[in-house]
Each structure stands twice: as structure tokens, then as C-alpha cells.
Motif scaffolding. Structure first.
Motif, PDB file in Angstrom:
ATOM      1  N   ARG A   2       0.823  -1.211   0.000  1.00 47.22           N
ATOM      2  CA  ARG A   2       0.000   0.000   0.000  1.00 47.22           C
ATOM      3  C   ARG A   2       0.855   1.259   0.000  1.00 47.22           C
ATOM      4  O   ARG A   2       0.497   2.252  -0.627  1.00 47.22           O
ATOM      5  CB  ARG A   2      -0.927   0.005   1.210  1.00 47.22           C
ATOM      6  N   LEU A   3       1.976   1.207   0.707  1.00 48.60           N
ATOM      7  CA  LEU A   3       2.873   2.360   0.747  1.00 48.60           C
ATOM      8  C   LEU A   3       3.464   2.626  -0.636  1.00 48.60           C
ATOM      9  O   LEU A   3       3.529   3.779  -1.076  1.00 48.60           O
ATOM     10  CB  LEU A   3       3.979   2.136   1.782  1.00 48.60           C
ATOM     11  N   ARG A   5       2.115   1.741  -3.503  1.00 54.94           N
ATOM     12  CA  ARG A   5       1.008   2.206  -4.344  1.00 54.94           C
ATOM     13  C   ARG A   5       0.751   3.691  -4.097  1.00 54.94           C
ATOM     14  O   ARG A   5       0.611   4.469  -5.040  1.00 54.94           O
ATOM     15  CB  ARG A   5      -0.243   1.391  -4.050  1.00 54.94           C
ATOM     16  N   ALA A   6       0.715   4.093  -2.823  1.00 49.54           N
ATOM     17  CA  ALA A   6       0.484   5.503  -2.484  1.00 49.54           C
ATOM     18  C   ALA A   6       1.615   6.384  -3.019  1.00 49.54           C
ATOM     19  O   ALA A   6       1.367   7.477  -3.534  1.00 49.54           O
ATOM     20  CB  ALA A   6       0.346   5.663  -0.971  1.00 49.54           C
ATOM     21  N   ILE A   9       1.117   6.793  -6.758  1.00 48.32           N
ATOM     22  CA  ILE A   9       0.019   7.727  -7.042  1.00 48.32           C
ATOM     23  C   ILE A   9       0.487   9.166  -6.839  1.00 48.32           C
ATOM     24  O   ILE A   9       0.206  10.052  -7.661  1.00 48.32           O
ATOM     25  CB  ILE A   9      -1.207   7.388  -6.174  1.00 48.32           C
ATOM     26  N   CYS A  10       1.222   9.411  -5.778  1.00 43.91           N
ATOM     27  CA  CYS A  10       1.752  10.765  -5.516  1.00 43.91           C
ATOM     28  C   CYS A  10       2.774  11.171  -6.579  1.00 43.91           C
ATOM     29  O   CYS A  10       2.773  12.314  -7.047  1.00 43.91           O
ATOM     30  CB  CYS A  10       2.385  10.831  -4.128  1.00 43.91           C
ATOM     31  N   LEU A  40      -6.940   1.312 -10.510  1.00 40.83           N
ATOM     32  CA  LEU A  40      -6.350   2.432  -9.766  1.00 40.83           C
ATOM     33  C   LEU A  40      -6.520   3.733 -10.532  1.00 40.83           C
ATOM     34  O   LEU A  40      -5.621   4.578 -10.573  1.00 40.83           O
ATOM     35  CB  LEU A  40      -4.864   2.183  -9.478  1.00 40.83           C
ATOM     36  N   ASN A  61      -3.183   8.482 -13.161  1.00 33.79           N
ATOM     37  CA  ASN A  61      -4.252   7.617 -12.667  1.00 33.79           C
ATOM     38  C   ASN A  61      -5.607   8.040 -13.216  1.00 33.79           C
ATOM     39  O   ASN A  61      -6.642   7.817 -12.584  1.00 33.79           O
ATOM     40  CB  ASN A  61      -4.281   7.625 -11.135  1.00 33.79           C
TER      41      ASN A  61
END
Length: 144
Positions: A2-3, A5-6, A9-10, A40, A61
Motif C-alpha cells: 500500500r505504501l 502504491r500511495a 500515485i503521488c 487504480l 491515474n
């Protein structure tokens, strides 16, 4: 996971912002947003730039799509270029591969994509997206 993925995204937020602005403008002409967790991505459907109902463009995204449902069959770049005969792939899977590529490369994606040939069968980003749509793996362009 998850980290990562985040972080991805950022990292690709500048690209996603461009897609979001384009999608919001297209809403004035009938485009409709839909969040697709599996991809996503925020998908804007019914984007009015082509008449065939099947074109898509990924920006970070955000996916801009001319048709109604992203889970639609499409021909691979190699098939369309006459290099081989292949079964159609899922457009959603192909565009998801581009989302992953953007999340790794962030603001570098668009210049690298252009340097690799843009929208063409020669572009390793497009070949990798087709491979991912065919096999469910191999979205990174250096897996050739």
C-alpha cells in the motif's frame, strides 16, 4: 504494498492532474467519471474526441475513454500494424498497464513515451501494455 502504491500515485500526480483537467472539461460535452479500483484510475467515459467509440488515453491515474465500457476488446498494436494476427485484448487491461508505468516513472513517463516513438507499434510502452493485456504480466517496457 500500500505504501508503494500511495507513493506511485503521488509521484504521478502531475500527470493525473492533466488527465483530471481534461476529464472535467470533457464533462461539459457528455463525459462521465467512474472510479475503477482495479485499475487504480478515475475513468472518464464518453470523452468526445473520436467517432469510433474505442479510443483511450491514460494520464497518470486518469483514463480518458471515448466509449461506454472500458472492459471492451481491442486489437493489439502489432495486430493493427499487420505484424501478426493476435486475439483481441481487454482495453481496460492495456490501459491499467499504462497506469502502472506512470506510477513508476511519474513525470518522466510522457517525455520517455514520446522519445520511444509515441503512439506506435515500435513503442516498448505500448508493446508492454499489450503483453500485460494478453498475459496478465509484463507491463514494464524493459521485459521485452
Amino acid at each position: 504494498m500500500r505504501l508503494l502504491r500511495a507513493a506511485g500515485i503521488c509521484w504521478t500526480l502531475p500527470n493525473s492532474f492533466l488527465g483530471l483537467v481534461a476529464g472535467l472539461v470533457c464533462m461539459a460535452f457528455g463525459a462521465r467519471p467512474q472510479w475503477r479500483p482495479r485499475d487504480l484510475a478515475l475513468v472518464f467515459r464518453h470523452v468526445p474526441w473520436r467517432g469510433d467509440g474505442g479510443g483511450a488515453l491514460t494520464l497518470g491515474n486518469v483514463i480518458l475513454y471515448t466509449g461506454n465500457e472500458l472492459d471492451t476488446p481491442c486489437l493489439t498494436y502489432a495486430h493493427r500494424a499487420g505484424r501478426c494476427r493476435e486475439l483481441p485484448v481487454s482495453l481496460a487491461d492495456h490501459e491499467r498497464a499504462h497506469v502502472y508505468q506512470y506510477m513508476v516513472l511519474g513525470p518522466l513517463f510522457l517525455p520517455l513515451y514520446a522519445l520511444c516513438g509515441g503512439v506506435s507499434v515500435r513503442n516498448p510502452f505500448e508493446r508492454a501494455a499489450d503483453r500485460y493485456a494478453q498475459l496478465g504480466r509484463g507491463w514494464w517496457p524493459l521485459n521485452m
